[in-house]
Write a protein that holds these residues in place. Structure first.
Motif, PDB file in Angstrom:
ATOM      1  N   ARG A   1       0.828  -1.205   0.000  1.00  0.00           N
ATOM      2  CA  ARG A   1       0.000   0.000   0.000  1.00  0.00           C
ATOM      3  C   ARG A   1       0.862   1.254   0.000  1.00  0.00           C
ATOM      4  O   ARG A   1       0.557   2.237  -0.698  1.00  0.00           O
TER       5      ARG A   1
ATOM      6  N   MET B   1       0.739   4.170  -2.759  1.00  0.00           N
ATOM      7  CA  MET B   1       0.452   5.554  -2.385  1.00  0.00           C
ATOM      8  C   MET B   1       1.516   6.495  -2.932  1.00  0.00           C
ATOM      9  O   MET B   1       1.213   7.568  -3.467  1.00  0.00           O
TER      10      MET B   1
ATOM     11  N   ILE C   1      -5.101   0.539  -4.084  1.00  0.00           N
ATOM     12  CA  ILE C   1      -5.104   0.991  -2.689  1.00  0.00           C
ATOM     13  C   ILE C   1      -6.434   0.659  -2.021  1.00  0.00           C
ATOM     14  O   ILE C   1      -6.474   0.191  -0.875  1.00  0.00           O
TER      15      ILE C   1
END
Length: 271
Positions: free
Chosen positions: A137, A141, A212
């Protein structure tokens, strides 16, 4: 009557492809050391090597969170007591140079002296799943941020015919519009290539956003099963809750143990 096997302490200097193992007596006398491949077959041979010299009281492993992670799991499954060992003394390294056998013996001596050791995270349960997901993640990001920054940078210097289409749009609306655009033109045409690149970046942004979101769903699913009450606390969302759990690890009892090891004794405090 069978002779009782002597008790031994083991130290392991871990690397990506090999692990160097050293065995000492419970009084610190070196017995033997050997290098093994960091593979399933190598772990099996390593176990045979250390148990062949006596009853293993404890094993000190460097890098239980990286190169020594799988070895630590293998040793734990054999019900051996495993400790995380800090990296070798830098002064010793400067004097004698890097030496795998020396590092392995120092790891064993650290366990024997109960110095610079701690209980490693077990890394074999729901919290390890959270850690792995959080790693993916975080990179998604970061990549998403890079993509939107590149889009905005390109729009600043893009031809007015392109800039005018997206001026004043919020990020979500702009990304949607760019992703739906249908650039056409010649490969040597600046306006066409700029529009095409903006569309590519927008599609990348959308893909990362979906990745995500899917990861967040998995994180929430694990939280609901493993620690459902945690996210009910004020100010504790998925991000904070998963970070707290990853910090603690799958074996939270280690925190208390490490605190006890780091806390000076009452005698030391009086001094």
């Amino acid at each position: 009557m069978a002779e009782e096997l002597p008790k031994v302490i083991v130290g392991v200097d871990t690397h990506a492809d090999t692990h160097h193992v050293a065995v000492v007596t419970e009084y610190g006398k070196p017995i033997a050391d050997q290098k093994f491949a960091a593979t399933a077959a190598g772990y099996s041979k390593l176990l045979g090597f250390i148990t062949g010299h006596g009853t293993v009281s404890a094993v000190g492993v460097e890098g239980t969170g990286s190169y020594g992670a799988e070895l630590s799991r293998v040793l734990a499954r054999k019900e051996l007591k495993v400790f995380e060992v800090n990296r070798p003394n830098r002064q010793q390294r400067r004097i004698r140079g890097k030496s795998d056998p020396l590092d392995a013996y120092q790891a064993a001596q650290s366990v024997l002296a109960e110095r610079g050791i701690s209980t490693p995270k077990s890394k074999d349960g729901p919290v390890e799943c959270l850690r792995v997901l959080r790693t993916a993640r975080a990179s998604a990001m970061k990549a998403r941020t890079i993509a939107i920054n590149q889009i905005r940078s390109l729009l600043v210097s893009a031809p007015e015919t392109i800039r005018s289409k997206y001026r004043g749009l919020a990020t979500t609306a702009m990304i949607t519009a760019l992703a739906r655009s249908r650039p056409s033109g010649h490969p040597a045409d600046t306006e066409y290539i700029t529009a095409l690149t903006l569309k590519t970046l927008a599609l990348r942004y959308q893909s990362l956003r979906s990745e995500i979101a899917a990861t967040d769903e998995l994180l929430q699913e694990i939280l609901d099963s493993y620690a459902p009450l945690l996210t009910e606390l004020t100010g504790v969302g998925v991000e904070v809750a998963t970070q707290l759990l990853v910090t603690v690890g799958d074996n939270p009892e280690r925190i208390n143990n490490e605190a006890q090891q780091d806390q000076p004794s009452q005698t030391q405090q009086r001094r």
